[in-house]
Write an enzyme that holds these catalytic residues in place. Structure first.
Site, PDB file in Angstrom:
ATOM      1  N   HIS A 219      24.226  11.116  33.122  1.00 43.31           N
ATOM      2  CA  HIS A 219      24.384  12.066  32.024  1.00 43.31           C
ATOM      3  C   HIS A 219      25.853  12.240  31.646  1.00 43.31           C
ATOM      4  O   HIS A 219      26.199  12.326  30.462  1.00 43.31           O
ATOM      5  CB  HIS A 219      23.757  13.409  32.428  1.00 43.31           C
TER       6      HIS A 219
ATOM      7  N   GLU B   5      27.659  22.942  30.568  1.00 47.48           N
ATOM      8  CA  GLU B   5      26.286  22.617  30.167  1.00 47.48           C
ATOM      9  C   GLU B   5      25.317  22.991  31.289  1.00 47.48           C
ATOM     10  O   GLU B   5      24.251  23.553  31.054  1.00 47.48           O
ATOM     11  CB  GLU B   5      26.162  21.127  29.816  1.00 47.48           C
TER      12      GLU B   5
ATOM     13  N   GLU C 245      26.869   9.466  29.541  1.00 47.88           N
ATOM     14  CA  GLU C 245      26.340   9.637  28.184  1.00 47.88           C
ATOM     15  C   GLU C 245      27.340  10.444  27.332  1.00 47.88           C
ATOM     16  O   GLU C 245      27.626  10.102  26.184  1.00 47.88           O
ATOM     17  CB  GLU C 245      24.977  10.335  28.249  1.00 47.88           C
ATOM     18  N   HIS C 246      27.899  11.522  27.910  1.00 45.14           N
ATOM     19  CA  HIS C 246      28.927  12.290  27.190  1.00 45.14           C
ATOM     20  C   HIS C 246      30.156  11.426  26.894  1.00 45.14           C
ATOM     21  O   HIS C 246      30.719  11.475  25.805  1.00 45.14           O
ATOM     22  CB  HIS C 246      29.373  13.489  28.034  1.00 45.14           C
TER      23      HIS C 246
END
Lengths: 438, 446
Positions: free
Chosen positions: B69, B149, B72-73
């Site tokens: 993840h 997040e 992905e950022h």
């Protein structure tokens, strides 16, 4: 056979065509109900949206939550069918009905297959005109609403928005949750629900959008069946709200959680204000445009202070806010708030750059046609346009209005609307380094 | 009123899948191994480009949770030819929107834009598949973002923390027990090197699927794909996707999560369940129907009838099953009791309702209605080409084939009541189960 009267007005195509042959028709039913229709026979189903102006703002004094509870009971039995029989009938038709209520609007959305259209509309008609509001259903749904209210009382986002709305709008319906309170919901009776229905779901405030596999004649007949039996006239719409948010500063609501949630606002402008489009473009640059916005760049990309920050215009019928929200861990929220205030002050004083304006216009005009994807979406857009009293050719002219905004307009509107000294923050959490805690 | 509650448990939901049979699907494979799918829908001049990587959180090295993840950022940070943030800004400046998402089994990047801008987004997406350039500063700042997040999604949400604990108990040895966003203490240590290692291994054309959906001609898409993706080097020693597997689960796990922020206590039980297997989707189809029958629509489902209407012990009940998964998934039951019912009573009521169902069997009329809705959903799905693109992407990165996706509606229609009961008896094995109580500080529903 009923003769259908309807008129057809073809809307002009927008610069970037939406659909190959999109054309909005203005349909008037034999009984005089208006609707906007986009015919599209490529898929054998139709989506329809019915908007009733007024919504939860029409709750009677002391009956907060009545409209919401009533809407929750519309799918809980009607005519000969009890709650479970009604749900089974919807399933058997593979139709879908949705009932929603907001501060200014009550919305009924439906989708149904062409092969089942008559049965699906008949069933929906019974929900709208002869809902049962059975005692058992009332108590069951009341329990659900109570559970939602209790949940919201421990949700930092909800606490923040309720606190801000109360501060901004006081005793006006905008100042409280449309769910009502545990006390108000406990006291509601079946008669209150009938009264709420008769106040809100009436012929004099309907706006309809329909898209899909249906002709204007068929839609005209459908409108009369579906909506023709509703009462003619509802309760008067609420008065304008008086803006009362404290100017500047923060209201801190202590809540034990690791990340503080902040919602901030000052007064906005109405949807029909001449400066609305300029403010809309300005907001996009400031905080409305996701990763392209100044606030996202400053607060997230440069400093890593949050996962997301956004601002938005909230032009309700009876009062307008310009709002935003951000969430940061308790030890960093004060810094995030400082950055927001600095950005706000900078743009209020200096406006934006020519390039920011150009980029915003390119995005907003390019993105607009992409909104029109899917029958239900288009039906909703058309109902909303009518509710806002926009003309039927609005879609064709909307991008011109965006493109007409100049840097001078932005500068003027930034100075007029953006008030860094007015911006009030409601912070829910255990923020470090912020003033007195409530 | 049920939609609110369903939304509250959205993380568990996968809506009934549907794929239109008459859709225009064209497939290719580039020489470097990249699969290309084109779904045509010419009703609007819009296109969606998605690139799906067969790499998700469950493919992470041990101790590096959250790296899939995090990467992905970081993919939005830039390449030799793109400045940090430029891809998104360019898409926005052209009226489009873009984003990405990470799951246990895949990571996907997508843009939605006017169809005459497909080449623009394809050039940029292809560029960042192999040419990512990251600085230490990018990594430092973005790590703060993913920690915020996690704060927003998980730390601030007792239901999400509870789900994380239950999931860790459900999978004793398989990586599905580790949260996609990562454990906080491991996220804090994720480095530039960790990111690049994962990137270089998995972000390659022979590990990716391109899906283009909308107002496009397949031949044109292929030509563009060859030009931009066809020139990229594959990863030669791409590892097989073999995760550590579960040992036999011999004992039910029970856990209680207490948090003063809980307003609505509930009981949830998940059972380890088979996923959709390529060429053998019947059992998963039976479980999909079982979830609808037991806990789909509260006003017509078995649990709703028994517990919300008859005994009135529950405010909300539901059953969840999502069969699109590379490895074993879960089947879950939930009961949110009314205020004067304890969680123990609620659990007993839930068990009793399921036991009665297994005795009584499936109501054929209910099954017919569900099958009718599934057939209709094929028609409604024709209105949402992006949704169909997502179904293909998720399925093809989870061990299924195009044939499996296309056969699925017929498999669902073919399932009988007997198969459903058989699947239910098999899946409801308490040794495979995790039963969780979510409670507030006072310890019990009032």
């Amino acid at each position: 056979m009923i003769r259908v009267f309807f008129s057809t007005v073809l809307a002009m195509l927008v610069a970037l065509p939406l659909r190959a042959e999109i054309a909005i028709q203005d349909v008037t039913s034999p009984k005089g109900i208006h609707a906007w229709l986009v015919e599209d026979h490529s898929i054998p189903f139709t989506a329809i949206e019915v908007w009733f102006k007024g919504g939860a703002g029409l709750d009677a004094p002391g009956k907060r939550g009545a409209t919401n509870l009533m809407v929750g009971l519309l799918e809980e039995g009607a005519g000969d069918l009890d709650s479970q029989e009604f749900a089974a009938a919807v399933e058997a038709l593979a139709a879908s009905y949705k009932f929603d209520v907001f501060d200014d609007t009550l919305i009924v959305s439906a989708q149904f297959l062409t092969e089942n259209r008559d049965d699906a509309i008949d069933l929906l008609r019974s929900a709208l005109t002869e809902p049962r509001f059975d005692e058992a259903s009332l108590e069951r749904v009341r329990g659900q609403v109570r559970s939602i209210i209790s949940g919201n009382e421990k949700d930092p986002n909800d606490i923040a928005s309720r606190t801000l709305n109360k501060l901004a709008w006081g005793d006006h319906p905008y100042g409280s949750s449309l769910n009502g309170t545990l006390e108000s919901v406990n006291s509601l009776t079946r008669d209150d629900l009938i009264e709420a229905k008769n106040a809100t779901m009436t012929r004099d405030r309907i706006h309809v959008g329909a898209v899909g596999d249906i002709t204007p004649e068929e839609l005209g007949a459908l409108l009369d069946t579906l909506l023709g039996d509703l009462p003619e006239e509802g309760a008067p719409l609420p008065a304008d709200a008086t803006y009362a948010l404290p100017r500047g500063g923060e209201t801190v609501v202590e809540f034990e959680t690791p990340q503080s949630v902040a919602i901030f606002a000052h007064e906005g402008i109405a949807r029909d204000d001449d400066d609305f489009f300029a403010l809309y473009v300005l907001n996009h640059v400031l905080g409305g445009g996701g990763f392209a916005s100044v606030l996202m760049e400053e607060v997230r990309e440069k400093r890593g202070l949050t996962y997301g920050i956004s601002t938005y215009l909230v032009p309700k019928e009876h009062g307008a806010l310009m709002m935003g929200q951000v969430a940061s861990s308790n030890d960093r929220i004060a810094e995030a708030i400082t950055v927001v205030r600095d950005v706000w002050a900078d743009i209020a004083a200096n406006g934006i750059t020519e390039k920011q304006l150009t980029d915003a216009k390119t995005f907003l005009t390019g993105a607009y046609p992409l909104r029109f994807d899917g029958n239900a979406t288009i039906a909703g857009i058309m109902a909303a346009m009518q509710s806002q009293e926009l003309p039927i050719d609005y879609i064709a002219t909307r991008n011109d209005k965006v493109n007409a905004v100049t840097l001078e307009d932005i500068k003027r509107v930034a100075a007029r609307v953006l008030k860094p000294e007015d911006l009030h923050f409601v912070v829910v959490g255990q923020p470090e380094g912020l003033g007195d805690q409530q | 009123m049920t939609s609110y509650f369903r939304n509250a448990f959205l993380a568990l939901i996968l809506t009934l899948p549907a794929v239109a049979q008459a859709e225009k699907l064209t497939t290719y494979q580039l020489d470097n191994g990249m699969d290309v799918l084109v779904l045509e829908d010419h009703r609007a001049p819009v296109v969606v480009q998605m690139v799906w990587y067969k790499a998700g959180a469950a493919d992470e090295p041990r101790g590096k949770s959250g790296i899939a993840h995090f990467l992905e950022h970081l993919l939005f940070k830039g390449t030799d030819t793109l400045a940090p943030g430029e891809l998104s800004k360019t898409v926005a400046a052209n009226g489009g929107s873009d984003n990405a998402f990470t799951s246990q089994d895949y990571t996907a990047y997508h843009q939605r834009i006017a169809s005459d801008r497909l080449e623009l987004v394809m050039r940029m997406e292809a560029d960042r598949m192999r040419n990512l350039r990251l600085s230490e500063a990018d990594v430092e700042t973005e790590r703060e973002v993913i920690l915020e997040e996690r704060n927003q999604r998980t730390e601030n949400n007792p239901g999400a923390l509870f789900a994380e604990q239950r999931n860790a108990a459900q999978y004793m040895n398989h990586p599905y027990g580790i949260p996609v966003i990562g454990w906080k203490h491991e996220m804090e240590e994720l480095s530039l090197e960790d990111s690049l290692e994962f990137y270089q291994r998995y972000y390659a054309p022979n590990n990716a699927i391109l899906i283009v959906a909308g107002d496009v001609i397949p031949e044109d898409v292929l030509a563009l794909a060859e030009k931009y993706y066809g020139v990229l080097e594959p990863t030669v020693d791409l590892p097989e996707r073999e995760r550590t597997i579960e040992p036999p689960q011999l004992s039910e796990r029970r856990l209680t999560f207490t948090d003063p922020r809980v307003a609505q206590p509930y009981v949830i039980r998940s059972y380890l369940a088979p996923e959709r297997d390529s060429g053998a989707q019947e059992e998963a189809a039976a479980l999909t129907l079982l979830a609808e029958i037991l806990g789909g629509n509260g006003a017509t489902s078995v649990l709703g009838n028994k517990l919300q209407f008859d005994t009135q012990q529950a405010i909300y009940t539901a059953a969840f099953y999502s069969g699109v998964s590379l490895d074993d998934t879960t089947f879950s039951l939930i009961i949110v009791p009314v205020p004067d019912i304890s969680l123990e009573e609620a659990e007993q009521a839930l068990d009793q309702a399921v036991a009665e169902f297994l005795e009584e069997g499936v109501d054929e009329e209910q099954l017919d209605r569900i099958k009718m809705q599934l057939r209709a959903s094929l028609i409604y799905a024709e209105d949402d080409v992006a949704g169909r693109a997502r179904q293909y992407g998720a399925s093809l990165t989870s061990g299924l084939t195009i044939e499996d996706v296309q056969a699925w509606p017929d498999v669902l229609q073919s399932i009988t009541s007997e198969q459903i009961i058989e699947a239910a008896k098999k899946v409801f094995n308490r040794n495979n189960a995790v039963t969780g109580y979510l409670m507030n500080a006072e310890g019990e529903a009032k």
